[in-house]
Write an enzyme that holds these catalytic residues in place. Sequence first.
Site, mmCIF file in Angstrom:
data_model
loop_
_atom_site.group_PDB
_atom_site.id
_atom_site.type_symbol
_atom_site.label_atom_id
_atom_site.label_comp_id
_atom_site.label_asym_id
_atom_site.label_seq_id
_atom_site.Cartn_x
_atom_site.Cartn_y
_atom_site.Cartn_z
ATOM 1 N N LEU A 181 51.817 -106.004 -12.609
ATOM 2 C CA LEU A 181 52.152 -106.614 -13.893
ATOM 3 C C LEU A 181 53.508 -107.299 -13.875
ATOM 4 O O LEU A 181 53.786 -108.165 -14.689
ATOM 5 C CB LEU A 181 52.147 -105.542 -14.996
ATOM 6 C CG LEU A 181 50.805 -104.847 -15.246
ATOM 7 C CD1 LEU A 181 50.983 -103.682 -16.186
ATOM 8 C CD2 LEU A 181 49.798 -105.843 -15.798
ATOM 9 N N GLY A 182 54.370 -106.889 -12.963
ATOM 10 C CA GLY A 182 55.706 -107.472 -12.897
ATOM 11 C C GLY A 182 56.601 -106.606 -12.044
ATOM 12 O O GLY A 182 56.181 -105.568 -11.516
ATOM 13 N N GLY A 215 60.918 -105.420 -11.788
ATOM 14 C CA GLY A 215 62.294 -105.492 -12.249
ATOM 15 C C GLY A 215 63.228 -104.862 -11.248
ATOM 16 O O GLY A 215 62.854 -104.591 -10.093
ATOM 17 N N GLY A 216 64.453 -104.571 -11.685
ATOM 18 C CA GLY A 216 65.449 -104.006 -10.795
ATOM 19 C C GLY A 216 65.120 -102.597 -10.330
ATOM 20 O O GLY A 216 65.610 -102.148 -9.309
ATOM 21 N N PHE A 217 64.265 -101.875 -11.074
ATOM 22 C CA PHE A 217 63.971 -100.498 -10.736
ATOM 23 C C PHE A 217 62.651 -100.344 -9.994
ATOM 24 O O PHE A 217 62.258 -99.235 -9.663
ATOM 25 C CB PHE A 217 63.934 -99.635 -12.003
ATOM 26 C CG PHE A 217 65.208 -99.706 -12.788
ATOM 27 C CD1 PHE A 217 66.429 -99.640 -12.153
ATOM 28 C CD2 PHE A 217 65.177 -99.865 -14.163
ATOM 29 C CE1 PHE A 217 67.603 -99.710 -12.869
ATOM 30 C CE2 PHE A 217 66.352 -99.941 -14.885
ATOM 31 C CZ PHE A 217 67.575 -99.861 -14.237
ATOM 32 N N GLY A 218 61.949 -101.445 -9.775
ATOM 33 C CA GLY A 218 60.696 -101.349 -9.045
ATOM 34 C C GLY A 218 59.569 -102.069 -9.755
ATOM 35 O O GLY A 218 59.686 -102.479 -10.907
ATOM 36 N N PRO A 219 58.421 -102.207 -9.082
ATOM 37 C CA PRO A 219 57.279 -102.923 -9.651
ATOM 38 C C PRO A 219 56.504 -102.077 -10.658
ATOM 39 O O PRO A 219 56.592 -100.851 -10.666
ATOM 40 C CB PRO A 219 56.417 -103.228 -8.422
ATOM 41 C CG PRO A 219 56.739 -102.120 -7.471
ATOM 42 C CD PRO A 219 58.185 -101.785 -7.693
ATOM 43 N N VAL A 220 55.733 -102.766 -11.499
ATOM 44 C CA VAL A 220 54.878 -102.116 -12.493
ATOM 45 C C VAL A 220 53.441 -102.552 -12.236
ATOM 46 O O VAL A 220 53.172 -103.740 -12.037
ATOM 47 C CB VAL A 220 55.297 -102.494 -13.926
ATOM 48 C CG1 VAL A 220 54.401 -101.798 -14.949
ATOM 49 C CG2 VAL A 220 56.752 -102.137 -14.166
ATOM 50 N N ASP A 247 69.714 -101.949 -22.822
ATOM 51 C CA ASP A 247 69.016 -103.071 -22.178
ATOM 52 C C ASP A 247 67.938 -103.636 -23.090
ATOM 53 O O ASP A 247 66.832 -103.932 -22.645
ATOM 54 C CB ASP A 247 68.411 -102.613 -20.848
ATOM 55 C CG ASP A 247 68.081 -103.792 -19.928
ATOM 56 O OD1 ASP A 247 68.716 -104.856 -20.089
ATOM 57 O OD2 ASP A 247 67.199 -103.655 -19.068
#
Length: 422
Positions: free
Chosen positions: A113-114, A116-121, A232
Site C-alpha cells: 500500500l505504501g 514510509g520511514g518506518f517500513g512498508p505497509v 506527525d
Amino acid sequence: MWYGDLIDMKLYSDDGEDLYVRLAGSELDSSPKRKKLVLILALTVIPTTLLLFSCGYCLRKRKNEKKGNAGGHARESTYGNFSNVSVKSSDLPLFNLGDVVIATDDFSESNKLGEGGFGPVYKGTLRNGKQIAVKRLSRNSGQGIEEFKNKVALIQQLQHRNLVRILGCCIQGEEKMLIYEYMQNKSLNYFIFDRTRRVLLDWRKRFDIIIGIARGVLYLHHDSRLRIIHRDLKASNILLDDEMNPKISDFGMARIFKGNQTQGNTNRVVGTYGYMSPEYAIDGLFSVKSDVFSFGVLLLEIISGNRNNSYHNPDSNLMGHAWQLWNEGKSLDLLDSSIADSCPTNEVLRCIHVGLLCVQENVTSRPTMLSVVSMLCNEMAIPPPKKPAYSNKKNFMDADSSTSGAGSYSINEMTATEVHAR
C-alpha cells in the site's frame, strides 16, 4: 539402620561373618584437619559462585539495555517515549508470522500500500476473510521487544472513532509488525491533492473530515488516559474508511505525557517539513500546541486542495498566501475552485480563520484543541489571527537550514516520504 532384631553373627559361625557397611566418606575421616578444609572450601566456593552469578546477570542486563538504546535519540524519535509507562501486555493479540505471510501473499508488491520511514505497509486478508493492514517495521529501528509490546499495548487502549484501531502485532525473530484495521479509501492525500479525485470531496464531506480530525486530536490531548502528542499530523496520516470518515494513524513519533505535563524537548527533530511548528523545527521543543500547528496546516490544505510545502507561488507557501488573502479581505479565494460554487460562506470563512489562528508563530497565541473544536462547531466570537510562522518560503528555508545546521538537531528525512496508505 537395622530392621528387626539385632543378632550377634557369631551365633552362626565359629569364625564369625564378614559384615559390610556403606558409609559417607566424611564419616571415615573425621579428623580436625579435614573438617577445617571442608569448612574453608564451603566458605569460599559458595560466595564466589554467587558473586560470579550476580556479575554475569548485571553484565547481561546492561548489554540488553544498551541494545535497547541503540541509536540513542534515534529510538526516541522514531518510536516515542512509550517505555516509561507501565501497561499489561499479556492480553495483547499476537499474530502468527505464517498467518501474516499467507495473508499478504508473502508481502507481494501487488499488496503493497505504501512505504514510509518506518517500513512498508501491506494489505492482507486473513483466513476468515477479514482485511487487515500490516506495517512491517524496519529492522534497524533500535527498539527492543518489550518496548515494542508496551507501545502496541498502549496504542491498543486508544479507543476513538477518529483513530485507526490497532488489532495486534506480530513478533518473531527480528520481525516486528503492527496489524491495523484496513481502510478502504486509503489516505486523505490520495484524494485532496489529486485533481481528479478531489471533486469527490465536496465541502460538506471536507468539513466533516476537519471536525473528525479535530475531535481525534482533542481525544489524544485531553480525553485519553494519557496525554499524547502525535508529532506527525499530516494528510498522509489521515486515513478514510468506507464512509470517508477520517481516522488518525501512525503513532510512530507520538510522545506520552503523564499528569499535568504539557511540553517536552528532544535532541533529534523528526517529522515532515511543512507541518512542523517553528519551536519544534528549530529548538526541538514540542507540546500540544505543536499538534495544533500541524492541524492548522492540514485544515488550510483541506480547504484549498494545495500542499503547504509545494505551493505554486514561488515566493510564498500556503500559510503566507492565506494570510495575504485574509488581509486583503479575499479569504474565499483560498477555497478549492472545484467546490467553490456549493459552499456556505460563513462556514468556510470560520474554518480559514481557525486555521490561521492555529499556525501563529507564538505558541501561547495558538488555541488549544478544545477551543478549536468549539470554534469550528459553534457560531461565536473568534479573536483575530496574527501573522503565521513561515509566512514566506524564505523564512521556511531559513528554519530548514537552521535546523539541519545545528549540531544536536537533525531531520529524519525518511519520514518525509509520501505514504500511500491503505
